[in-house]
Design a protein around this motif. Structure first.
Motif, PDB file in Angstrom:
ATOM      1  N   GLN A  71      -6.210   8.899  43.122  1.00 43.80           N
ATOM      2  CA  GLN A  71      -6.218   8.717  44.576  1.00 43.80           C
ATOM      3  C   GLN A  71      -5.216   7.643  44.997  1.00 43.80           C
ATOM      4  O   GLN A  71      -4.477   7.819  45.966  1.00 43.80           O
ATOM      5  CB  GLN A  71      -7.622   8.348  45.075  1.00 43.80           C
ATOM      6  CG  GLN A  71      -8.614   9.478  45.015  1.00 43.80           C
ATOM      7  CD  GLN A  71      -8.238  10.604  45.956  1.00 43.80           C
ATOM      8  OE1 GLN A  71      -7.896  10.376  47.106  1.00 43.80           O
ATOM      9  NE2 GLN A  71      -8.297  11.824  45.458  1.00 43.80           N
ATOM     10  N   TYR A  72      -5.179   6.554  44.268  1.00 41.50           N
ATOM     11  CA  TYR A  72      -4.244   5.472  44.568  1.00 41.50           C
ATOM     12  C   TYR A  72      -2.797   5.959  44.419  1.00 41.50           C
ATOM     13  O   TYR A  72      -1.963   5.754  45.314  1.00 41.50           O
ATOM     14  CB  TYR A  72      -4.510   4.285  43.636  1.00 41.50           C
ATOM     15  CG  TYR A  72      -3.534   3.159  43.820  1.00 41.50           C
ATOM     16  CD1 TYR A  72      -3.707   2.234  44.838  1.00 41.50           C
ATOM     17  CD2 TYR A  72      -2.435   3.020  42.971  1.00 41.50           C
ATOM     18  CE1 TYR A  72      -2.803   1.190  45.016  1.00 41.50           C
ATOM     19  CE2 TYR A  72      -1.535   1.978  43.149  1.00 41.50           C
ATOM     20  CZ  TYR A  72      -1.722   1.072  44.170  1.00 41.50           C
ATOM     21  OH  TYR A  72      -0.823   0.058  44.346  1.00 41.50           O
TER      22      TYR A  72
ATOM     23  N   PRO B  23      -6.263   3.700  49.556  1.00 44.17           N
ATOM     24  CA  PRO B  23      -7.286   3.318  48.568  1.00 44.17           C
ATOM     25  C   PRO B  23      -6.853   2.087  47.785  1.00 44.17           C
ATOM     26  O   PRO B  23      -5.663   1.863  47.576  1.00 44.17           O
ATOM     27  CB  PRO B  23      -7.375   4.549  47.666  1.00 44.17           C
ATOM     28  CG  PRO B  23      -6.064   5.227  47.813  1.00 44.17           C
ATOM     29  CD  PRO B  23      -5.600   4.955  49.211  1.00 44.17           C
TER      30      PRO B  23
ATOM     31  N   PRO C  20      -7.233   0.497  41.300  1.00 45.87           N
ATOM     32  CA  PRO C  20      -8.427   0.360  40.454  1.00 45.87           C
ATOM     33  C   PRO C  20      -8.606  -1.046  39.879  1.00 45.87           C
ATOM     34  O   PRO C  20      -9.734  -1.483  39.652  1.00 45.87           O
ATOM     35  CB  PRO C  20      -8.211   1.385  39.343  1.00 45.87           C
ATOM     36  CG  PRO C  20      -7.301   2.395  39.937  1.00 45.87           C
ATOM     37  CD  PRO C  20      -6.416   1.642  40.882  1.00 45.87           C
TER      38      PRO C  20
ATOM     39  N   VAL D 172     -10.734  -2.988  42.122  1.00 46.50           N
ATOM     40  CA  VAL D 172     -12.131  -2.574  41.993  1.00 46.50           C
ATOM     41  C   VAL D 172     -12.755  -3.229  40.758  1.00 46.50           C
ATOM     42  O   VAL D 172     -13.879  -3.748  40.812  1.00 46.50           O
ATOM     43  CB  VAL D 172     -12.249  -1.035  41.913  1.00 46.50           C
ATOM     44  CG1 VAL D 172     -13.678  -0.602  41.640  1.00 46.50           C
ATOM     45  CG2 VAL D 172     -11.712  -0.395  43.184  1.00 46.50           C
TER      46      VAL D 172
ATOM     47  N   SER E  13     -14.518   8.708  36.864  1.00 45.21           N
ATOM     48  CA  SER E  13     -14.484   7.917  38.101  1.00 45.21           C
ATOM     49  C   SER E  13     -13.276   6.980  38.107  1.00 45.21           C
ATOM     50  O   SER E  13     -12.628   6.806  39.143  1.00 45.21           O
ATOM     51  CB  SER E  13     -15.783   7.123  38.291  1.00 45.21           C
ATOM     52  OG  SER E  13     -15.907   6.100  37.319  1.00 45.21           O
ATOM     53  N   TRP E  14     -12.944   6.402  36.958  1.00 41.57           N
ATOM     54  CA  TRP E  14     -11.787   5.511  36.887  1.00 41.57           C
ATOM     55  C   TRP E  14     -10.480   6.281  37.035  1.00 41.57           C
ATOM     56  O   TRP E  14      -9.567   5.838  37.737  1.00 41.57           O
ATOM     57  CB  TRP E  14     -11.804   4.722  35.576  1.00 41.57           C
ATOM     58  CG  TRP E  14     -12.956   3.787  35.508  1.00 41.57           C
ATOM     59  CD1 TRP E  14     -14.083   3.913  34.743  1.00 41.57           C
ATOM     60  CD2 TRP E  14     -13.150   2.602  36.284  1.00 41.57           C
ATOM     61  NE1 TRP E  14     -14.943   2.865  34.984  1.00 41.57           N
ATOM     62  CE2 TRP E  14     -14.393   2.048  35.929  1.00 41.57           C
ATOM     63  CE3 TRP E  14     -12.369   1.949  37.242  1.00 41.57           C
ATOM     64  CZ2 TRP E  14     -14.877   0.867  36.491  1.00 41.57           C
ATOM     65  CZ3 TRP E  14     -12.860   0.777  37.804  1.00 41.57           C
ATOM     66  CH2 TRP E  14     -14.093   0.252  37.431  1.00 41.57           C
TER      67      TRP E  14
ATOM     68  N   GLN F 203     -10.034   7.301  40.679  1.00 45.84           N
ATOM     69  CA  GLN F 203      -9.551   6.186  41.501  1.00 45.84           C
ATOM     70  C   GLN F 203      -8.051   6.000  41.332  1.00 45.84           C
ATOM     71  O   GLN F 203      -7.326   5.790  42.315  1.00 45.84           O
ATOM     72  CB  GLN F 203     -10.252   4.883  41.112  1.00 45.84           C
ATOM     73  CG  GLN F 203     -11.686   4.807  41.547  1.00 45.84           C
ATOM     74  CD  GLN F 203     -12.315   3.508  41.100  1.00 45.84           C
ATOM     75  OE1 GLN F 203     -11.784   2.434  41.378  1.00 45.84           O
ATOM     76  NE2 GLN F 203     -13.436   3.588  40.407  1.00 45.84           N
ATOM     77  N   GLN F 204      -7.584   6.085  40.092  1.00 41.87           N
ATOM     78  CA  GLN F 204      -6.151   5.917  39.841  1.00 41.87           C
ATOM     79  C   GLN F 204      -5.358   7.047  40.483  1.00 41.87           C
ATOM     80  O   GLN F 204      -4.314   6.809  41.094  1.00 41.87           O
ATOM     81  CB  GLN F 204      -5.871   5.871  38.334  1.00 41.87           C
ATOM     82  CG  GLN F 204      -4.423   5.545  38.004  1.00 41.87           C
ATOM     83  CD  GLN F 204      -4.035   4.146  38.433  1.00 41.87           C
ATOM     84  OE1 GLN F 204      -4.683   3.187  38.054  1.00 41.87           O
ATOM     85  NE2 GLN F 204      -2.981   4.017  39.206  1.00 41.87           N
TER      86      GLN F 204
END
Length: 95
Positions: free
Chosen positions: A74-75, A6, A9, A12, A67-68, A71-72
Motif C-alpha cells: 500500500q505504501y 499510508p 511500515p 507502524v 499484514s506486513w 502495508q508495504q
C-alpha cells in the motif's frame, strides 16, 4: 482501494510495536535476528519490508506476515501513483 498517504511500515513498527513494549532498536533487532542497521533503515523509511522480514515480524509480534507485506505494498503503490502523470507510457489497445 488505495489508502490516502499510508504510513511507511517502519513507522507502524516503531509506534505500535516497539514503543508500547519500551524496546530499543538494538533490543528489537536482536530479537528479530537482524542487524541494528537493517532495522534502523526500515524504521526510518529508508528500506522496505521484505518477505523474510515480514515473517520475522509476524513471529515476534504475533501478527501475520501478509499484514506486513500488505502495508508495504500500500505504501509503495500510493507513492508510485503520485508520479503517474510523469510516466511515459502508451496505452495499448486491440486493433
Amino acid at each position: 482501494m488505495l489508502m490516502h498517504n499510508p504510513p511507511h511500515p517502519g513507522e507502524v513498527i516503531r509506534e505500535l510495536c516497539l514503543e508500547p513494549l519500551d524496546l530499543s532498536v538494538t533490543e528489537a533487532a536482536r530479537a528479530l535476528g537482524v542487524s541494528r542497521k537493517t532495522l534502523s533503515a526500515i524504521l526510518n523509511g529508508r528500506a522496505g519490508i521484505s518477505p523474510e522480514m515480514a515473517v520475522r515480524l509476524s513471529i515476534a509480534f504475533d501478527t501475520t506476515s501478509e499484514s506486513w507485506l500488505n502495508q508495504q505494498t500500500q505504501y509503495d503503490l500510493w507513492n508510485a501513483e503520485q508520479h503517474r502523470k510523469e510516466l511515459q507510457v502508451k496505452r495499448l489497445v486491440a486493433a
